[in-house]
Every structure is written in C-alpha cells, then in structure tokens.
Motif scaffolding. Structure first.
Motif, PDB file in Angstrom:
ATOM      1  N   MET A  69       0.854  -1.165   0.000  1.00 45.04           N
ATOM      2  CA  MET A  69       0.000   0.000   0.000  1.00 45.04           C
ATOM      3  C   MET A  69       0.902   1.229   0.000  1.00 45.04           C
ATOM      4  O   MET A  69       1.790   1.340   0.830  1.00 45.04           O
ATOM      5  N   GLU A  70       0.670   2.123  -0.912  1.00 46.78           N
ATOM      6  CA  GLU A  70       1.469   3.341  -0.984  1.00 46.78           C
ATOM      7  C   GLU A  70       0.808   4.455  -0.188  1.00 46.78           C
ATOM      8  O   GLU A  70      -0.389   4.706  -0.325  1.00 46.78           O
ATOM      9  N   LEU A  71       1.602   5.129   0.625  1.00 44.05           N
ATOM     10  CA  LEU A  71       1.085   6.256   1.401  1.00 44.05           C
ATOM     11  C   LEU A  71       1.181   7.569   0.633  1.00 44.05           C
ATOM     12  O   LEU A  71       0.513   8.545   0.986  1.00 44.05           O
ATOM     13  N   ARG A  72       1.990   7.611  -0.413  1.00 42.26           N
ATOM     14  CA  ARG A  72       2.220   8.852  -1.166  1.00 42.26           C
ATOM     15  C   ARG A  72       0.914   9.521  -1.620  1.00 42.26           C
ATOM     16  O   ARG A  72       0.762  10.734  -1.444  1.00 42.26           O
ATOM     17  N   PRO A  73      -0.065   8.804  -2.197  1.00 43.05           N
ATOM     18  CA  PRO A  73      -1.296   9.496  -2.626  1.00 43.05           C
ATOM     19  C   PRO A  73      -2.021  10.186  -1.465  1.00 43.05           C
ATOM     20  O   PRO A  73      -2.582  11.271  -1.636  1.00 43.05           O
ATOM     21  N   TYR A  74      -1.993   9.590  -0.284  1.00 46.42           N
ATOM     22  CA  TYR A  74      -2.673  10.173   0.870  1.00 46.42           C
ATOM     23  C   TYR A  74      -1.923  11.409   1.368  1.00 46.42           C
ATOM     24  O   TYR A  74      -2.533  12.419   1.742  1.00 46.42           O
ATOM     25  N   ILE A  75      -0.602  11.336   1.352  1.00 46.72           N
ATOM     26  CA  ILE A  75       0.211  12.474   1.778  1.00 46.72           C
ATOM     27  C   ILE A  75       0.057  13.621   0.774  1.00 46.72           C
ATOM     28  O   ILE A  75      -0.084  14.788   1.161  1.00 46.72           O
ATOM     29  N   ASP A  76       0.067  13.294  -0.520  1.00 43.63           N
ATOM     30  CA  ASP A  76      -0.120  14.323  -1.546  1.00 43.63           C
ATOM     31  C   ASP A  76      -1.502  14.972  -1.442  1.00 43.63           C
ATOM     32  O   ASP A  76      -1.641  16.192  -1.624  1.00 43.63           O
ATOM     33  N   ALA A  77      -2.516  14.189  -1.148  1.00 45.26           N
ATOM     34  CA  ALA A  77      -3.873  14.742  -0.995  1.00 45.26           C
ATOM     35  C   ALA A  77      -3.931  15.691   0.197  1.00 45.26           C
ATOM     36  O   ALA A  77      -4.539  16.772   0.116  1.00 45.26           O
ATOM     37  N   LEU A  78      -3.268  15.324   1.280  1.00 48.09           N
ATOM     38  CA  LEU A  78      -3.229  16.193   2.453  1.00 48.09           C
ATOM     39  C   LEU A  78      -2.470  17.480   2.130  1.00 48.09           C
ATOM     40  O   LEU A  78      -2.904  18.583   2.514  1.00 48.09           O
ATOM     41  N   GLU A  89      -4.767  19.717   0.068  1.00 53.49           N
ATOM     42  CA  GLU A  89      -5.814  20.336   0.890  1.00 53.49           C
ATOM     43  C   GLU A  89      -5.241  21.462   1.739  1.00 53.49           C
ATOM     44  O   GLU A  89      -5.884  22.507   1.922  1.00 53.49           O
ATOM     45  N   LEU A  90      -4.027  21.265   2.259  1.00 47.87           N
ATOM     46  CA  LEU A  90      -3.382  22.305   3.051  1.00 47.87           C
ATOM     47  C   LEU A  90      -3.092  23.533   2.177  1.00 47.87           C
ATOM     48  O   LEU A  90      -3.302  24.676   2.600  1.00 47.87           O
ATOM     49  N   ALA A  91      -2.633  23.294   0.943  1.00 53.76           N
ATOM     50  CA  ALA A  91      -2.354  24.401   0.018  1.00 53.76           C
ATOM     51  C   ALA A  91      -3.636  25.172  -0.315  1.00 53.76           C
ATOM     52  O   ALA A  91      -3.629  26.412  -0.384  1.00 53.76           O
ATOM     53  N   LEU A  92      -4.744  24.454  -0.536  1.00 55.44           N
ATOM     54  CA  LEU A  92      -6.015  25.130  -0.823  1.00 55.44           C
ATOM     55  C   LEU A  92      -6.476  25.969   0.358  1.00 55.44           C
ATOM     56  O   LEU A  92      -6.947  27.107   0.187  1.00 55.44           O
ATOM     57  N   ALA A  93      -6.344  25.423   1.570  1.00 48.30           N
ATOM     58  CA  ALA A  93      -6.758  26.161   2.763  1.00 48.30           C
ATOM     59  C   ALA A  93      -5.875  27.387   2.956  1.00 48.30           C
ATOM     60  O   ALA A  93      -6.358  28.467   3.331  1.00 48.30           O
ATOM     61  N   ALA A  94      -4.570  27.238   2.702  1.00 46.53           N
ATOM     62  CA  ALA A  94      -3.640  28.360   2.882  1.00 46.53           C
ATOM     63  C   ALA A  94      -3.862  29.443   1.843  1.00 46.53           C
ATOM     64  O   ALA A  94      -3.667  30.632   2.128  1.00 46.53           O
ATOM     65  N   ALA A 125       6.870  20.048   3.814  1.00 50.25           N
ATOM     66  CA  ALA A 125       7.999  19.107   3.766  1.00 50.25           C
ATOM     67  C   ALA A 125       8.273  18.502   5.144  1.00 50.25           C
ATOM     68  O   ALA A 125       8.360  17.277   5.283  1.00 50.25           O
ATOM     69  N   PRO A 126       8.402  19.315   6.217  1.00 51.15           N
ATOM     70  CA  PRO A 126       8.637  18.711   7.532  1.00 51.15           C
ATOM     71  C   PRO A 126       7.437  17.899   8.037  1.00 51.15           C
ATOM     72  O   PRO A 126       7.612  16.951   8.799  1.00 51.15           O
ATOM     73  N   LEU A 127       6.244  18.256   7.610  1.00 48.65           N
ATOM     74  CA  LEU A 127       5.065  17.525   8.073  1.00 48.65           C
ATOM     75  C   LEU A 127       4.907  16.168   7.379  1.00 48.65           C
ATOM     76  O   LEU A 127       4.149  15.326   7.853  1.00 48.65           O
ATOM     77  N   GLU A 128       5.616  15.952   6.270  1.00 47.80           N
ATOM     78  CA  GLU A 128       5.452  14.691   5.543  1.00 47.80           C
ATOM     79  C   GLU A 128       5.811  13.490   6.414  1.00 47.80           C
ATOM     80  O   GLU A 128       5.058  12.519   6.475  1.00 47.80           O
ATOM     81  N   SER A 129       6.944  13.546   7.116  1.00 47.37           N
ATOM     82  CA  SER A 129       7.324  12.396   7.940  1.00 47.37           C
ATOM     83  C   SER A 129       6.365  12.222   9.120  1.00 47.37           C
ATOM     84  O   SER A 129       6.035  11.101   9.499  1.00 47.37           O
ATOM     85  N   ALA A 130       5.884  13.327   9.699  1.00 49.87           N
ATOM     86  CA  ALA A 130       4.921  13.219  10.793  1.00 49.87           C
ATOM     87  C   ALA A 130       3.601  12.638  10.290  1.00 49.87           C
ATOM     88  O   ALA A 130       2.962  11.826  10.971  1.00 49.87           O
TER      89      ALA A 130
END
Length: 181
Positions: free
Chosen positions: A1-10, A13-18, A34-39
């Motif tokens: 299971m790849e997590l990349r699509p979920y991280i990219d979607a988040l 969404e953060l970019a749209l809100a900002a 970038a720092p939030l990706e690992s978290a």
C-alpha cells in the motif's frame, strides 16, 4: 500500500486552505509541508497499525499483520484455521457408552466442519493455573489454544480423568516418579 497518494492529498488540501489566507499563508504552508510529511507518514502508520490490531482481535485466531518494506506498509493476513484442532491432530473421540446406558446418542455435526463457526471467549485464570496449562501444552507439543480446546471437548463429552496411579521406576541409579491413567 502506498502512502504517497494520501500524503499528496493532504498537502493539496493544506495548500487550498492556505490560499484562502493570502500569499503569506500560502508560503508558510509550502514551508511546513515538507517537515510535516514524515509526521503525516508516521501518523498514518500508527492508524494502520491500530486498525490491524483491532481486526486481529475480531478475526482471532486469524490475524492481520502490518509490515513495513521500503517505507511502505503492507498487510499480511493469516486466516483462521478451518479446523479447530489447529495442530492437525484429530479431535478426541467421544466416550463409548457404558454397558446398560442404553443406545448410543445419534452423532451430532462433525466438529470443525465448514459450516461450524468459531467463537472467541475471554477466560480469566489464576496465574499458577495459566503456568500449569502452558507447561501441559508444551509437554503435549501443541498450542495453548489447542490444549484448551481438547480439555474443554473432553470435559463436555463427559471424559473424566482416571484416578492417578503413582508409578516409581528405577533405572541405572535414576528414579522416575509420575502418574499414569
């Protein structure tokens, strides 16, 4: 299971809100993603791990394990055995009726059949009894679950252990003491 699509979607969404907050908010969101990706990855793995544990509790004696390979999670599903006598040994035979007890009861459904459901129960044991059961299962070369299933089946079928007979044998200067049925 790849997590990349979920991280990219988040991230999206953060970019749209900002973007709604103006240029400064958009730049801040870009610096934070970038720092939030690992978290975010760690939080997703924790959620997947808890989900696997919950599914395992509901699926027991089957299980679901979460494994990490190349930073990507994968699930390993181990189905419950089709036969409750998990070590491959047959179930203990029902006792023969004693003479004079009348005709033998009609045979019931075959234990471990495909239509037979398994259930999970909680059993609270004193620590000393748990230790004795672990030792008995180890001596029999079976799992604790298998040993308990056999003991419960024997008790439910009316098998009672014969009175213990102490046997003492001496061989080559060594003494063995135990009991037999």
């Amino acid at each position: 299971m790849e997590l990349r699509p979920y991280i990219d979607a988040l991230r999206h969404e953060l970019a749209l809100a900002a973007a709604a907050g103006g240029e400064d908010a958009r730049e801040l969101a870009e610096r934070l993603t970038a720092p939030l990706e690992s978290a975010t990855r760690l939080a997703l793995l924790d959620a997947l791990s808890e989900a696997a544990a919950e599914i395992t509790r509901d699926l027991a004696p089957g299980s679901v394990d979460l494994r990490l390979r190349n930073r990507e999670p994968s699930f390993v599903v181990t189905p419950a055995p089709a036969d409750p006598w998990t070590d491959g040994s047959p179930a203990p035979p029902p006792p023969d009726p004693a003479p004079g007890d009348g005709p033998a009861p009609a045979p019931g459904p075959v234990a471990g059949g495909e239509d037979e459901a398994t259930v999970r129960i909680s059993l609270r044991l004193p620590e000393h009894l748990k230790n004795r059961i672990e030792q008995a299962a180890a001596r029999s070369g079976v799992s604790i679950n298998t040993w308990l299933i056999r003991a419960a089946a024997a008790a439910a079928d009316g098998d009672r252990p014969a009175p213990a007979t102490t046997v003492t044998a001496t061989s080559g200067g060594q003494r063995y003491t135990g009991w037999v049925r």
